[in-house]
Each structure stands twice: as structure tokens, then as C-alpha cells.
Design a protein around this motif. Structure first.
Motif, PDB file in Angstrom:
ATOM      1  N   GLY A 259       0.800  -1.221   0.000  1.00 36.57           N
ATOM      2  CA  GLY A 259       0.000   0.000   0.000  1.00 36.57           C
ATOM      3  C   GLY A 259       0.831   1.267   0.000  1.00 36.57           C
ATOM      4  O   GLY A 259       0.282   2.372   0.108  1.00 36.57           O
ATOM      5  N   ALA A 432      -6.434  -3.881  -4.780  1.00 38.83           N
ATOM      6  CA  ALA A 432      -7.069  -5.028  -4.127  1.00 38.83           C
ATOM      7  C   ALA A 432      -7.508  -6.064  -5.148  1.00 38.83           C
ATOM      8  O   ALA A 432      -7.531  -7.272  -4.856  1.00 38.83           O
ATOM      9  CB  ALA A 432      -8.263  -4.564  -3.298  1.00 38.83           C
ATOM     10  N   TYR A 438      -6.976  -8.326  -1.252  1.00 40.32           N
ATOM     11  CA  TYR A 438      -6.834  -7.641   0.041  1.00 40.32           C
ATOM     12  C   TYR A 438      -6.800  -6.126  -0.149  1.00 40.32           C
ATOM     13  O   TYR A 438      -6.010  -5.610  -0.936  1.00 40.32           O
ATOM     14  CB  TYR A 438      -5.553  -8.084   0.747  1.00 40.32           C
ATOM     15  CG  TYR A 438      -5.588  -9.518   1.206  1.00 40.32           C
ATOM     16  CD1 TYR A 438      -6.151  -9.872   2.430  1.00 40.32           C
ATOM     17  CD2 TYR A 438      -5.063 -10.536   0.396  1.00 40.32           C
ATOM     18  CE1 TYR A 438      -6.184 -11.196   2.847  1.00 40.32           C
ATOM     19  CE2 TYR A 438      -5.098 -11.863   0.808  1.00 40.32           C
ATOM     20  CZ  TYR A 438      -5.659 -12.184   2.030  1.00 40.32           C
ATOM     21  OH  TYR A 438      -5.698 -13.490   2.435  1.00 40.32           O
ATOM     22  N   VAL A 440      -5.586  -2.875   1.160  1.00 40.03           N
ATOM     23  CA  VAL A 440      -4.507  -2.408   2.033  1.00 40.03           C
ATOM     24  C   VAL A 440      -4.582  -0.884   2.098  1.00 40.03           C
ATOM     25  O   VAL A 440      -4.509  -0.220   1.056  1.00 40.03           O
ATOM     26  CB  VAL A 440      -3.123  -2.841   1.501  1.00 40.03           C
ATOM     27  CG1 VAL A 440      -2.032  -2.394   2.444  1.00 40.03           C
ATOM     28  CG2 VAL A 440      -3.082  -4.353   1.292  1.00 40.03           C
ATOM     29  N   ALA A 452       1.786  -4.591   6.456  1.00 41.11           N
ATOM     30  CA  ALA A 452       0.629  -4.439   5.565  1.00 41.11           C
ATOM     31  C   ALA A 452      -0.370  -5.569   5.764  1.00 41.11           C
ATOM     32  O   ALA A 452      -1.591  -5.341   5.768  1.00 41.11           O
ATOM     33  CB  ALA A 452       1.101  -4.388   4.115  1.00 41.11           C
ATOM     34  N   GLN A 453       0.127  -6.771   5.922  1.00 37.28           N
ATOM     35  CA  GLN A 453      -0.759  -7.912   6.119  1.00 37.28           C
ATOM     36  C   GLN A 453      -1.591  -7.767   7.387  1.00 37.28           C
ATOM     37  O   GLN A 453      -2.748  -8.183   7.438  1.00 37.28           O
ATOM     38  CB  GLN A 453       0.048  -9.207   6.167  1.00 37.28           C
ATOM     39  CG  GLN A 453       0.633  -9.623   4.810  1.00 37.28           C
ATOM     40  CD  GLN A 453       1.582 -10.795   4.915  1.00 37.28           C
ATOM     41  OE1 GLN A 453       1.847 -11.307   6.010  1.00 37.28           O
ATOM     42  NE2 GLN A 453       2.117 -11.232   3.778  1.00 37.28           N
ATOM     43  N   ALA A 456      -4.384  -5.365   6.386  1.00 39.11           N
ATOM     44  CA  ALA A 456      -5.175  -5.686   5.199  1.00 39.11           C
ATOM     45  C   ALA A 456      -6.509  -6.330   5.567  1.00 39.11           C
ATOM     46  O   ALA A 456      -6.639  -7.018   6.585  1.00 39.11           O
ATOM     47  CB  ALA A 456      -4.385  -6.613   4.289  1.00 39.11           C
TER      48      ALA A 456
END
Length: 582
Positions: A259, A432, A438, A440, A452-453, A456
Motif C-alpha cells: 500500500g 485489491a 486484500y 490495504v 501491511a498484512q 489488510a
């Protein structure tokens, strides 16, 4: 006779003291005694005076020097941290400067002071300066942030009541290159826009108010921006605005996994070293200040056919269609007094890839109708296209949508009319679609994949994301994306040509064009979105997104892809390639 008696008296060596009888005191002796007494008193007075002066000098010598920053209540000489790009290149820094002030109560001749200062200080306002010097107040600013040479020249004039105060001046070495991202400060070093304003909101303003930033060396603030890429993106946008005779242009690049915003440019822009300009008559140049407006994040637009990406993704994710589905696009749709047509209709049933390739309004509306009004609104909300985006950048615009969604609203929104959102949000939602599904949140600060995960949110299925990559790839090869294709870097994407809304009505001959792209399509790493506002011409004389926004994407990716570490691949990406030695 009287004079004779007085001369005799002055020559006498004695006087008669009636109370003491026999004690006689000569007149001259008495005068000498009085003189000695007076001399002793004077010596004592001078000794006391010089003692006081000496004590004060000793006191001044051993005490801490008084900082000139104390002049003027509530004003601190505030330091700001350097701002650097992701590679450590300098974007903003502080320089030590001095500012000129006056103490009008100490000014002897205001006319002389104004006349002499005008020889050193350029564009000095004589009448305003004269008014300040005659005000009899304790403190007046005359000119902020002088050069060292100007300070030396004014000191040489020897003007009483004139002084200098140390200050900080914010310098932006890149000028306008990243002006909308970095922002700028006012003359008191307070952030007004961009990441400069964000820094103040994160506690820097409170530190400054507490006086804790005067001499403190703060750690640099690193942004996600890559200055090399940013420079290219701005150059391409500025050239497109001129070449296509447009009102404005811009572009943004986002890392689909983290992101991170790697570049964001909007032109016209401005130089943060000189955020305001004055015309020859002394008035503020309002045209120049229009460059403050950042069309990528601070403005909303109807994004046109780029929204067809989200409509088809919605149909795929809801299971209403698949890539082999066929929808009827053989005739226009009449609804609520409106007729919905295709720009260059095929007047036949279309497969889903063909709906995307030919940008069919009729086919896209049919998919939206399958999902329904409520599901359509919920899906766009899930992608973050209908609510204000959360990021560090201040001043982000809030999208607009109908108060009540009706069927006609859902149909027009399916192909990008009736909802206005920011180009940055459109790029984030497109990311996304490319990264496995996902959403983000975008950031202008460095962020790892792990971070980021954690932030997300899954918004579509992984299978839907794979199908959307197929559609982007298909359009990049066979559809309007051909105009953005860069040999070796496998670009896919979707154009968007929207009639611009002016005074609440659609203008038939004025467009707002956009192109959202991803690359490399075998495993997308970056999303690039370009916009161009009201172009009068384009490639081969066209005014649509394929002739304006798409060539911008091509110019950007061709130059930035190698800088971002994307290796070119020629031929079929899936085929084994061998080196042959001739």
C-alpha cells in the motif's frame, strides 16, 4: 570705603568667633578644609558609581546570553525534522536564518531608517515600514528571513532600534517535484499542507509550543516516496497537460502488497519554497495558488469506465457471472427516461472479456442488475470507494453518492457515473483486485509486507482476483490497454472516459479521462493510475482516455519500471527462454 574694608577683611588671617572667644580660624584654612571634604565626597560617589558599573559588567559576563528568540511573545525558533525519501534523498530541511525587527520607541528618525533600509532590503514597502516605525510600540517585524549578506549590510548602517532574530527557514531542494506530497510551512515553520502538516498533527506542534524543538536535532522522517520515480511521474503529467492542452493532469503509483505510495503528482502544482507569489501591483497571484490543489487525493471525480473493473469483479465475486458468461448487449437500455448506449457498440451478445475489452455500458449494467442495488452499494463500500479514505495525507476529499440508490443509480454507477471518488481511492481499490483480494490502506510512510498484512482486509476471493488479472491482461493486449503497453513489462489495465460535470450537468465535449494499470501482469507488483482533466486533443487527435491517459501510463512505466527493479521479459512469459551463442 566699603570696597577698601572688604579687601582688608579678605587679607586678614583671623576672624573673631564670639561664642569661642579666643579661637580664631583663618578664612583660607576653612576653604581648604571644605574643598577636601567635597573632593572626598566626589571620590566616594565616583567609586560607588564605578563599583556598580563594574558589578553589572561582571554579572553580564558570567550570566547566560539573552536569546533574541525571547523577543515577541509566543514565538519560538522551531526546528523541524528533515524529510527524506525511501532512499535517503533529501526532500525538506531547515536552514538558520535571521529576521529583521524594530523597536519603534528607540527609533530617532523614521524617515532616515526607511530610506537606508530600502537600499538593502528589496521591495521594501516604504509606507507600511514608516507606519510601523512611527507606532511607538515595543516590537515590530520589518522583514522575515534575510540572507547573511543583507544582515551584514544592515549592521553596517548602524541604525539604533533595529535588531535581528535567529529563525529557521524550511528549504525544499526538489522544488515542485513532490510539492503535494511533502507540502509546505508558513513563515513561522508551521506545517500547512502535505506531510509537513501531518508531522505537526503527530505532536511536533506541541513540542514546538513547549519550546523543546529550538536546538534539538530531530530524527529524519522517511517517506515511502521514491524521488527518482516521483520526478518522472511529475514530468510525464506536466508534459501531458501541455501536449493535450488540458486543465490538469496527474498520476499515482502504489505498491499492491504494502500500500506504499511510491509517487503522486498533480499538475499544475507549486514550489513549496515559494508557496505564494505577488504580482507587479503587490496583490497575491491567485492563479499560482491554484497549484495548491491536489487532484489525486484532495478532489473527487466520476472515474468513468475504470469503475467497470469493480462492477465485473462484483459479479464474479458474487458468483453471478464467470469469464465464460455471455450478456446481451445487442440493444440500448431505456430506463427512467434515460437511454444507455455503448460508445462503440457491437450490437450483439458479449462475453465477459468482451464486455471489458469493448467497455460496454450495456453489458456492465446487466451485471450490476444481476447483483442488485443493495449488493452493489455494499460491494463498493467494502472496496473503500464510498467513504473517506484514511491515510497520513491531510485534506483527503470525501466521496459523493446518491442519497438514495435507485435502479437507475446502480446502472449508471456500474460504468462510472453517479459516484465521485478520489483517483487515489480508485488506485487503492484496483490494487485489491490485483493482489489476491486484500484492501490495504495506502500510506506515505515506509511499510513492510508484514505490517501491511496486519492491516489488510480481504474484500474479494482469491479466484476473483485471478479472474480480474486475466481481464486486465486481456484488455492490455486486445483492448484499450494496448495504448499503455510497454514492450517487455507486460502492462494491463482499463481506460475511463467520463463526461465532465460542470455546474451540475454533463458536458458532452469536455472529458475527464483516467487509466488504471497494473504491471507486470503475470504477478502484479504495482498499480499506476493516470488522470487528465479536460484535454482538447490527444494522440492522433483523439480526446478519449485511450488517446490521453493511456499514453501517460506508457511513458511512466517505460521509465520507472527499471528503477523499481522490474526486469523486462520478452516473448511469451510462460515459455522457456534460452540464450543462443552465435
Amino acid at each position: 570705603m566699603i570696597a577698601f574694608i572688604m579687601r582688608l577683611k579678605s587679607r586678614a588671617h583671623f576672624v573673631v568667633a564670639p561664642q569661642q572667644g579666643t579661637h580664631l580660624l583663618g578664612t583660607n584654612a576653612r576653604r581648604r578644609k571644605q574643598a577636601r571634604q567635597r573632593l572626598a565626597i566626589m571620590i566616594g560617589l565616583f567609586t560607588v558609581a564605578y563599583g556598580i558599573l563594574g558589578a553589572r559588567l561582571i554579572q553580564y559576563g558570567i550570566s547566560e546570553p539573552i536569546q533574541s528568540a525571547s523577543i515577541g511573545a509566543g514565538h519560538a525558533v522551531a526546528s523541524r525534522p528533515n524529510i527524506i525519501d525511501r532512499n535517503g534523498l533529501l526532500l525538506a530541511t531547515d536552514l538558520n536564518m535571521v529576521s529583521l525587527y524594530a523597536e519603534p520607541r528607540r527609533i530617532i528618525d523614521a524617515d532616515e531608517v526607511v530610506e537606508k533600509l530600502a537600499m538593502v532590503v528589496p521591495n521594501l514597502d516604504w509606507s507600511e515600514t514608516h507606519r510601523k516605525l512611527r507606532s511607538q510600540s515595543a516590537f515590530q517585524w520589518l522583514r522575515r528571513q534575510l540572507t547573511p549578506k543583507q544582515q551584514a549590510d544592515i549592521l553596517a548602517l548602524g541604525l539604533p532600534g533595529i535588531g535581528f532574530r535567529p529563525e529557521k527557514r524550511r528549504i525544499y531542494p526538489g522544488g515542485a517535484t513532490a510539492s503535494h506530497v511533502v507540502g509546505h510551512v508558513n513563515v513561522d515553520n508551521q506545517g500547512l499542507a502535505g506531510m509537513e502538516r501531518y508531522l505537526d498533527s503527530q505532536g511536533l506542534a506541541d513540542l514546538r509550543a513547549a519550546g523543546l524543538t529550538n536546538d534539538t536535532r530531530l530524527e529524519p522522517v522517511k517517506l515511502s516516496i521514491d524521488l527518482r520515480v516521483q520526478n518522472i511521474v511529475r514530468e510525464v503529467a506536466a508534459k501531458a497537460m501541455v501536449d493535450y492542452k488540458a486543465e490538469a493532469a496527474g498520476a499515482v503509483i502504489i505498491d499492491v502488497e504494502t500500500g506504499e505510495v511510491l509517487a503522486m503528482a498533480s499538475v499544475p502544482d507549486y514550489d513549496p519554497n515559494e508557496p505564494s507569489r505577488r504580482l507587479a501591483d503587490g496583490s497575491i497571484d491567485k492563479e499560482y495558488e491554484k497549484g495548491w490543489f491536489n487532484r489525486i487525493s484532495n478532489a473527487t471525480f466520476e472515474m468513468g469506465s475504470t469503475f467497470k473493473s469493480f462492477t465485473l469483479a462484483m459479479g464474479l465475486d458474487e458468483g453471478k457471472i464467470n469469464l465464460n458468461s455471455v450478456v446481451d448487449a445487442s440493444r440500448p437500455i431505456r430506463m427512467g427516461g434515460f437511454t444507455i448506449r455503448d460508445f462503440k457498440g457491437k450490437n450483439r451478445p458479449l462475453s465477459i472479456p468482451e464486455v471489458f475489452q469493448y467497455s460496454s455500458n450495456i453489458g456492465t449494467a446487466a451485471v450490476a442488475d444481476m447483483v442488485g442495488i443493495e449488493g452493489h452499494q455494499q460491494f463498493l463500500t467494502r472496496l473503500g470507494l464510498l467513504s473517506k479514505m484514511e491515510t497520513e495525507m491531510p485534506g483527503v476529499a470525501t466521496p459523493t453518492q446518491p442519497r438514495t440508490w435507485k435502479k437507475i443509480n446502480s446502472v449508471t454507477i456500474s460504468f462510472g457515473h453517479g459516484v465521485a471518488t478520489t483517483p487515489l481511492q480508485t488506485a487503492v481499490a484496483a490494487a485489491a483486485l490485483m493482489n489476491g483480494g486484500y484492501l490495504v490502506p495506502p500510506t506515505f510512510l515506509p511499510r513492510s509486507k508484514e505490517e501491511a498484512q496486519a492491516l489488510a482486509t480481504r474484500v474479494i476471493k482469491d479466484k476473483t482476483s485471478a479472474d480480474m488479472r486475466t481481464l486486465y491482461d486481456w484488455n492490455g493486449i486486445k483492448g484499450s490497454g494496448r495504448h499503455a503497453q510497454v514492450e517487455g513489462f507486460h502492462v494491463g489495465g482499463k481506460t475511463g472516459t467520463a463526461d465532465k460535470v460542470i455546474n451540475g450537468r454533463y458536458a458532452r465535449d469536455i472529458n475527464f479521462n483516467a487509466f488504471v494499470a497494473a504491471f507486470p501482469m503475470d504477478k502484479p507488483r504495482y498499480v499506476v493510475l493516470s488522470i487528465i482533466d479536460a484535454p482538447r486533443t490527444g494522440e492522433n487527435g483523439g480526446r478519449t482516455a485511450a488517446s490521453t491517459a493511456a499514453p501517460m501510463i506508457k511513458a511512466i512505466i517505460r521509465r520507472v519500471a527499471p528503477l523499481l527493479g522490474v526486469q523486462p521479459r520478452f516473448g511469451d512469459p510462460g515459455a522457456d527462454m534460452q540464450l543462443v551463442d552465435y
